[in-house]
Design an enzyme around this catalytic site. Structure first.
Site, PDB file in Angstrom:
ATOM      1  N   ILE A  41       0.840  -1.207   0.000  1.00 17.49           N
ATOM      2  CA  ILE A  41       0.000   0.000   0.000  1.00 17.49           C
ATOM      3  C   ILE A  41       0.875   1.257   0.000  1.00 17.49           C
ATOM      4  CG2 ILE A  41      -2.018  -1.077   1.024  1.00 17.49           C
ATOM      5  CD1 ILE A  41      -1.135  -0.007   3.747  1.00 17.49           C
ATOM      6  N   GLY A  42       2.037   1.111  -0.624  1.00 23.41           N
ATOM      7  CA  GLY A  42       2.985   2.212  -0.677  1.00 23.41           C
ATOM      8  C   GLY A  42       4.164   2.026   0.247  1.00 23.41           C
TER       9      GLY A  42
ATOM     10  N   GLY B 209       6.396  -0.419   0.164  1.00 20.42           N
ATOM     11  CA  GLY B 209       7.545  -1.092  -0.433  1.00 20.42           C
ATOM     12  C   GLY B 209       7.536  -2.582  -0.206  1.00 20.42           C
TER      13      GLY B 209
ATOM     14  N   ALA C   1      -1.912  -4.725  10.828  1.00 19.41           N
ATOM     15  CA  ALA C   1      -1.262  -5.252  12.033  1.00 19.41           C
ATOM     16  C   ALA C   1       0.236  -5.463  11.849  1.00 19.41           C
ATOM     17  CB  ALA C   1      -1.927  -6.557  12.489  1.00 19.41           C
TER      18      ALA C   1
ATOM     19  N   ALA D  84      13.622 -10.696  10.641  1.00 17.65           N
ATOM     20  CA  ALA D  84      12.846  -9.452  10.609  1.00 17.65           C
ATOM     21  C   ALA D  84      11.602  -9.539  11.482  1.00 17.65           C
ATOM     22  CB  ALA D  84      12.442  -9.122   9.180  1.00 17.65           C
ATOM     23  N   LYS D  85      11.195  -8.395  11.999  1.00 21.40           N
ATOM     24  CA  LYS D  85       9.865  -8.221  12.586  1.00 21.40           C
ATOM     25  C   LYS D  85       9.358  -6.855  12.128  1.00 21.40           C
ATOM     26  CE  LYS D  85      12.087  -7.137  17.059  1.00 21.40           C
ATOM     27  NZ  LYS D  85      12.164  -7.482  18.494  1.00 21.40           N
TER      28      LYS D  85
ATOM     29  N   GLU E  87       4.445   0.562  12.612  1.00 26.07           N
ATOM     30  CA  GLU E  87       3.479   1.137  13.543  1.00 26.07           C
ATOM     31  C   GLU E  87       4.092   1.648  14.834  1.00 26.07           C
ATOM     32  OE1 GLU E  87      -0.812  -0.487  13.398  1.00 26.07           O
ATOM     33  OE2 GLU E  87       0.446  -2.266  13.257  1.00 26.07           O
TER      34      GLU E  87
END
Length: 814
Positions: free
Chosen positions: A544-545, A547, A585, A771-772, A776
């Site tokens: 959604i933008g 990347g 999320a 990765a996590k 947010e």
């Protein structure tokens, strides 16, 4: 609704973090572990991961070649345009709709009302999250019973937007008006106007009491906080906080184009974060088989949670069915503000019981959430007010959280970046700052004595998510985040301005988030090899933008040992890509990325088997690197292109090399953030200047550091807006006072302070290459850090957002 908390034995983590599950004791959820040599790569071993390749769609975006939903209208010469007639009263019932003049206008193809046969009359929720949806079914596509100014009543399809608007203006509606209520506290009182009768809602949520406008009530406890608060040897601290109704302010408004294809299937090109959820919801709502609906997402000009719902899609679909032609609905900017979605405004009370030396024995949060006219996302957002920030302090033995989610006669709220965590983080981090001041303790040291560490068991996730929902903390870089943030902001080295009436200070705040929804996510991917050694990657994950497409390519390239340019991603088309829950999320890189990694590994197995035959080498001696498969023993190699041709055109066995992978998990590893704000305040006027924001984020291994930094900076900017902007406001009649970007007055790039983003690398063993999430957690921290800095600078506390010079001056005058 799950997030973070304390060790199973109530103790603190030792200096030596256990290395195995056996040493740690029983984990809450066993997880599938990647082989260490494939997942835990040292930085110098990474060829694609942790690099900064060109973002997949950058050139298309800067040249204007990227296609958004509205760009597809030129493909349909018979396209109809949509406008919607929306309620002019905040509460009541439509007694008559006269559409005769509108229907008679030249260029008008259809006018739909609640009685039109193409309009479903059943209840649903717009919340695009899982199935069955954890939100009440309290909405209808078009309404006779209206509950806010902006509720949709009728819809028009016409030859152009101007004609459609003229037809809407020609519709005449009569109402029977009822009393209304705008404020959550007033709505919760026993004598408030009632928005819903109990039988008007299906799929009612836990704790509902519509006689008091309560859509839901949730609560959870760990330990025995009630008895702790009654102890005479502890000091009880209590603070109250309030947050604004924030707009997503997407550059691209909600837009959907619906049409019937040559196979009599319904196709929607739409700006959405949740294509598969939207397809399912439309199928149920319109009683159309799922197989007969296709939802595809082009480029999206911003989502931030506002498109994590089926917001406008039913209206153009109904109009397309009624007119038998393609229909596009592009929401106006005014509609975005007064009729669609925003962040939940909340009042949050924080309470703690603390010893004189700063040991926090109990923590409590209570939230009153204004969900607006309808309840989509209401319960789950409110749950995260507690479930995200409280687990950060896992050493506190007694914790409680409670929330009431209330309907009012204002536009419904929805998902937004942070998803309840910004409201809870403001309350908790501001509260802890006050506790430290009351006890004359260092605010950082107070937090360090209580926050979680690697190896801890998060029991608050179980408190909020139910038995078995606890999670083990497998990576935590909080200490490094704090140290690097302190260095970046100059903690302890601030010089005061020369003017005696101006005061400079630094405030800080911490935050944790989640990575996906534990036990409630699924991502899937497929990768196929072309003859020339290139690949097509099909993944349901939604960019959604952010990347995400680029991150998927990097993950696949790392596994396959090829250049990123050799992989062509195709994402987010329910006909042509595998299933995925969507972009929300903070799950995309973690969930969908793991699916991509598994698909690439599956394809790699076949590639190595073909190379083994071609080189007459054992598979165990082979590795993919730089577009080849090489023998670690002889140095012989074969290119991926040679394998590609041999696999499909060979003389003996032939195979189209395909890889597939699906991923779901009970894990939701938290990222962490340490925020610092440097401010200067004028004590004579209350005016303040934010000199700098610095935020250090533990996001595990950053798949693409450049994109991760961009996410951190964007999140911090959104958090800054949450701290200083008035947000969306209404007058006493329920009329919105904000209908344009000019009136919204959010801070632009030139209005915003410098933001320094710092990535603190840890390794999350359950994530793709460690990765996590990242997008947010930095949203949550600016309001409390700024409030704390102003408190340090001039001694007054602003608890009601936004922070303004007028509020500071008024407090200084008290």
């Amino acid at each position: 609704m799950s997030d973070d908390d304390t060790r199973a034995d109530g103790g603190t983590a030792s200096d030596s973090v256990p290395e195995t599950e056996e040493e740690r004791g029983e984990v809450a959820h066993p997880v599938e572990w990647d082989e260490p040599d494939n997942n835990n790569l040292a930085p110098e071993e990474r060829s694609s991961v942790s690099k900064r390749p060109e973002k997949h769609d950058d050139r298309k975006l800067v040249t204007g070649e990227a296609k958004y939903t509205a760009d597809y209208e030129r493909r349909f010469p018979d396209l109809a345009h949509t406008r919607v007639y929306r309620s002019e009263i905040p509460n009541g019932r439509v007694t008559d709709i006269d559409v005769s003049e509108a229907e008679a206008m030249d260029g008008v193809y259809a006018v739909l009302t609640p009685e039109s046969p193409e309009v479903p009359d059943q209840k649903y929720t717009s919340a695009g999250q899982s199935y069955p949806e954890p939100s009440p079914w309290d909405m209808q596509v078009l309404n006779e019973r209206v509950r806010y100014i902006g509720d949709p009543i009728a819809a028009v399809a016409a030859e152009d937007p101007e004609t459609a608007q003229a037809a809407v203006d020609a519709i005449e509606v009569s109402y029977e008006e009822d009393d209304y209520v705008l404020d959550a506290e007033a709505a919760f009182s026993e004598d408030a106007p009632q928005l819903f009768e109990d039988d008007e809602v299906e799929n009612k949520i836990v704790g509902h009491d519509y006689s008091r406008n309560r859509m839901s009530h949730i609560e959870g406890k760990l330990g025995d906080p009630d008895s702790v608060f009654d102890r005479d040897d502890l000091t009880v601290h209590e603070t109250e906080w309030e947050t604004i109704r924030q707009s997503h302010a997407n550059v691209e408004p909600h837009t959907t184009l619906a049409y019937t294809d040559e196979d009599d299937r319904q196709v929607l090109i739409t700006s959405t974060q949740v294509p598969n959820h939207t397809r399912r919801q439309l199928a149920h709502l319109f009683d159309i088989p799922i197989q007969d609906i296709r939802v595809t997402k082009p480029r999206v000009g911003g989502g931030f949670g506002g498109k994590q719902a089926m917001v406008i899609e039913p209206i153009p679909l109904a109009l397309s069915l009624a007119t038998d032609r393609p229909v596009i609905y592009e929401a106006t900017r005014k509609e975005e503000f007064y009729a669609l979605r925003s962040r939940h405004p909340m009042k949050v009370r924080a309470r703690s019981a603390v010893t004189d030396d700063g040991s926090i024995e109990a923590l409590e949060l209570y939230a009153l959430s204004n969900t607006g006219a309808y309840g989509s996302h209401g319960m789950t957002v409110a749950g995260n007010v507690g479930a995200k920030p409280l687990p950060l302090y896992s050493k506190v033995p007694n914790v409680s959280f409670e929330a009431d989610i209330v309907n009012t006669n204002v536009p419904q709220t929805g998902a937004m970046r942070g998803y309840g965590a910004p409201q809870g983080t403001l309350a908790l981090e501001g509260h802890l700052d006050e506790v430290a001041r009351d006890l004359d303790l260092d605010p950082i040291e107070l937090r360090q004595e209580h926050y979680m560490e690697e190896g801890d068991l998060d029991e608050i996730a179980g408190m909020m998510g139910g038995e078995g929902a606890e999670r083990r903390i497998r990576s935590c870089g909080l200490d490094d985040c704090i140290e690097r943030g302190k260095e970046a902001i100059g903690w302890g080295e601030i010089e005061q301005p020369a003017d005696d009436h101006r005061h400079r200070a630094v405030g800080m705040a911490l935050s944790a988030q989640g990575t996906g929804v534990a036990g409630d996510e699924l991502g899937a991917a497929q990768i196929m090899m072309n003859e020339d050694g290139s690949f097509h990657l099909q993944v349901g994950g939604v960019d959604i933008g952010t990347g995400a497409d680029t991150a998927f390519v990097q993950i696949a390239a790392e596994v396959l040992g090829c250049d990123e340019t050799a992989i062509i991603p195709k994402t987010s088309d329910t006909d042509n890509t595998p299933f995925d829950y969507g972009a929300y999320a903070s799950s995309t890189t973690y969930i969908s990325g793991r699916a991509v990694k598994k698909a690439a590994e599956d394809a790699k197995e076949s590639i190595l088997e073909w190379a083994s035959r071609m080189l007459d080498e054992s598979v165990d001696a082979l590795e993919t690197v730089d577009g080849t498969v090489q023998s670690t023993e002889t140095g012989d190699s074969v290119t991926l292109e040679e394998i590609g041709y041999e696999s499909v055109y060979g003389d003996e066995t032939r195979e189209h090399i395909l890889g597939k992978g699906s991923f779901s998990t009970e894990e939701s590893p938290p990222p962490f953030a340490a925020q610092f704000a440097d401010v200067t305040v004028d004590e004579t006027t209350g005016e303040f200047e934010v000199n700098k924001l610095a935020v250090a984020v533990d996001c595990g291994v950053a798949i693409n550091p450049g994109m991760a930094e961009g996410q951190v900076e964007g999140a911090n900017h959104m958090g800054y807006e949450l701290a200083v902007n008035e947000g969306i406001t209404f007058d006493e009649n329920g009329e919105i006072e904000v209908t344009s970007f000019e009136e919204y007055e959010f801070p632009t790039a030139t209005d915003s302070p410098p933001i320094e983003s710092i990535l603190v690398e840890t390794h999350e063993p359950t994530g793709p290459f460690g990765a996590k999430s990242v997008a947010e957690v930095p949203t949550n921290t600016v309001p409390p850090a700024l409030s704390n800095a102003i408190r340090e600078a001039v001694g007054v506390r602003i608890t009601e957002m936004p922070i303004t010079a007028e509020k500071i001056r008024a407090k200084l005058s008290d």
